[in-house]
Design a protein around this motif. Structure first.
Motif, mmCIF file in Angstrom:
data_model
loop_
_atom_site.group_PDB
_atom_site.id
_atom_site.type_symbol
_atom_site.label_atom_id
_atom_site.label_comp_id
_atom_site.label_asym_id
_atom_site.label_seq_id
_atom_site.Cartn_x
_atom_site.Cartn_y
_atom_site.Cartn_z
ATOM 1 N N LEU A 107 0.846 -1.196 0.000
ATOM 2 C CA LEU A 107 0.000 0.000 0.000
ATOM 3 C C LEU A 107 0.883 1.248 0.000
ATOM 4 O O LEU A 107 1.693 1.447 0.913
ATOM 5 C CB LEU A 107 -0.919 0.021 1.218
ATOM 6 N N GLU A 108 0.718 2.084 -0.993
ATOM 7 C CA GLU A 108 1.569 3.265 -1.141
ATOM 8 C C GLU A 108 1.469 4.208 0.059
ATOM 9 O O GLU A 108 2.460 4.811 0.459
ATOM 10 C CB GLU A 108 1.235 4.008 -2.434
ATOM 11 N N ARG A 109 0.292 4.337 0.659
ATOM 12 C CA ARG A 109 0.162 5.224 1.814
ATOM 13 C C ARG A 109 1.030 4.748 2.980
ATOM 14 O O ARG A 109 1.578 5.553 3.723
ATOM 15 C CB ARG A 109 -1.294 5.388 2.228
ATOM 16 N N CYS A 110 1.189 3.432 3.111
ATOM 17 C CA CYS A 110 2.073 2.900 4.158
ATOM 18 C C CYS A 110 3.529 3.224 3.849
ATOM 19 O O CYS A 110 4.291 3.569 4.754
ATOM 20 C CB CYS A 110 1.883 1.389 4.296
ATOM 21 N N ASN A 111 3.891 3.133 2.577
ATOM 22 C CA ASN A 111 5.260 3.495 2.184
ATOM 23 C C ASN A 111 5.558 4.953 2.507
ATOM 24 O O ASN A 111 6.633 5.273 3.020
ATOM 25 C CB ASN A 111 5.486 3.237 0.686
ATOM 26 N N ARG A 112 4.611 5.829 2.208
ATOM 27 C CA ARG A 112 4.807 7.253 2.504
ATOM 28 C C ARG A 112 4.974 7.486 4.000
ATOM 29 O O ARG A 112 5.874 8.209 4.435
ATOM 30 C CB ARG A 112 3.638 8.081 1.951
ATOM 31 N N THR A 113 4.124 6.850 4.784
ATOM 32 C CA THR A 113 4.196 7.002 6.241
ATOM 33 C C THR A 113 5.526 6.482 6.781
ATOM 34 O O THR A 113 6.158 7.133 7.628
ATOM 35 C CB THR A 113 3.025 6.259 6.914
ATOM 36 N N GLN A 114 5.967 5.342 6.278
ATOM 37 C CA GLN A 114 7.238 4.782 6.731
ATOM 38 C C GLN A 114 8.404 5.697 6.371
ATOM 39 O O GLN A 114 9.274 5.957 7.207
ATOM 40 C CB GLN A 114 7.436 3.387 6.129
ATOM 41 N N GLU A 115 8.409 6.197 5.151
ATOM 42 C CA GLU A 115 9.498 7.090 4.722
ATOM 43 C C GLU A 115 9.487 8.389 5.528
ATOM 44 O O GLU A 115 10.544 8.887 5.921
ATOM 45 C CB GLU A 115 9.402 7.388 3.221
ATOM 46 N N GLU A 116 8.299 8.923 5.795
ATOM 47 C CA GLU A 116 8.205 10.142 6.608
ATOM 48 C C GLU A 116 8.729 9.889 8.016
ATOM 49 O O GLU A 116 9.420 10.738 8.590
ATOM 50 C CB GLU A 116 6.753 10.628 6.666
ATOM 51 N N THR A 117 8.416 8.738 8.553
ATOM 52 C CA THR A 117 8.887 8.380 9.888
ATOM 53 C C THR A 117 10.411 8.324 9.920
ATOM 54 O O THR A 117 11.039 8.875 10.828
ATOM 55 C CB THR A 117 8.296 7.017 10.319
ATOM 56 N N ILE A 118 10.993 7.685 8.918
ATOM 57 C CA ILE A 118 12.457 7.559 8.842
ATOM 58 C C ILE A 118 13.120 8.936 8.784
ATOM 59 O O ILE A 118 14.105 9.188 9.485
ATOM 60 C CB ILE A 118 12.870 6.720 7.602
ATOM 61 N N THR A 119 12.577 9.826 7.968
ATOM 62 C CA THR A 119 13.220 11.139 7.803
ATOM 63 C C THR A 119 13.165 11.985 9.072
ATOM 64 O O THR A 119 13.997 12.877 9.242
ATOM 65 C CB THR A 119 12.604 11.938 6.630
ATOM 66 N N LYS A 120 12.213 11.709 9.957
ATOM 67 C CA LYS A 120 12.088 12.474 11.198
ATOM 68 C C LYS A 120 12.972 11.935 12.323
ATOM 69 O O LYS A 120 13.105 12.576 13.361
ATOM 70 C CB LYS A 120 10.635 12.479 11.660
ATOM 71 N N LEU A 121 13.568 10.787 12.117
ATOM 72 C CA LEU A 121 14.400 10.169 13.156
ATOM 73 C C LEU A 121 15.814 10.740 13.147
ATOM 74 O O LEU A 121 16.316 11.152 12.106
ATOM 75 C CB LEU A 121 14.486 8.656 12.925
ATOM 76 N N PRO A 122 16.463 10.696 14.296
ATOM 77 C CA PRO A 122 17.885 11.053 14.317
ATOM 78 C C PRO A 122 18.650 10.066 13.419
ATOM 79 O O PRO A 122 18.281 8.900 13.321
ATOM 80 C CB PRO A 122 18.293 10.869 15.781
ATOM 81 N N GLU A 123 19.698 10.542 12.801
ATOM 82 C CA GLU A 123 20.494 9.727 11.866
ATOM 83 C C GLU A 123 20.884 8.375 12.474
ATOM 84 O O GLU A 123 20.837 7.347 11.797
ATOM 85 C CB GLU A 123 21.740 10.501 11.439
ATOM 86 N N ALA A 124 21.242 8.372 13.747
ATOM 87 C CA ALA A 124 21.712 7.144 14.407
ATOM 88 C C ALA A 124 20.628 6.068 14.504
ATOM 89 O O ALA A 124 20.945 4.893 14.671
ATOM 90 C CB ALA A 124 22.233 7.479 15.800
ATOM 91 N N GLU A 125 19.365 6.441 14.410
ATOM 92 C CA GLU A 125 18.268 5.480 14.547
ATOM 93 C C GLU A 125 17.675 5.031 13.206
ATOM 94 O O GLU A 125 16.882 4.103 13.159
ATOM 95 C CB GLU A 125 17.146 6.096 15.389
#
Length: 119
Positions: free
Chosen positions: A8-26
């Protein structure tokens, strides 16, 4: 980068948004977790291709602890077609192992990296 994408593309978008908001180390840890989770999701969805039968359902019920088997029997075959332990039973019965399936989607190197991080 999340290697194994969700269907599901909406899940991909949510996952990518989550990753970009995390500190680099995580980020790498979460990329691997999403890839693994998406691969497992795809594995369970793929069980529908095997057209689970009522016989599969009865065999699966026999292998469950009595209290759970009673509950699943009360819910019925149609309801149980999406229960993860049933879809895994169907996949395994058709020689599709979850670990091998996930490893194939993730690739050997990424799968081993995931395992090392979650061990």
């Amino acid at each position: 980068m999340i290697k194994v994408k969700h269907p599901l593309e909406r899940c991909n978008r949510t996952q990518e948004e989550t990753i970009t908001k995390l500190p680099e180390a995580e980020r790498r840890f979460h990329e691997l977790m999403f890839s693994y989770g998406n691969a497992v999701y795809r594995y369970h969805q793929a069980a529908a291709a095997h057209e689970p039968s009522h016989q599969d359902y009865e065999e699966w019920l026999e292998g469950l602890p009595l209290n759970i088997a009673r509950d699943m029997a009360a819910k019925g075959f149609v309801w149980c077609r999406t229960v993860l332990s049933f879809t895994r039973y169907v996949q395994e019965k058709n020689d599709v192992g979850q670990e091998e399936y996930v490893r194939d989607l993730m690739g050997e190197e990424e799968f081993e990296e995931y395992r090392a991080l979650t061990a």
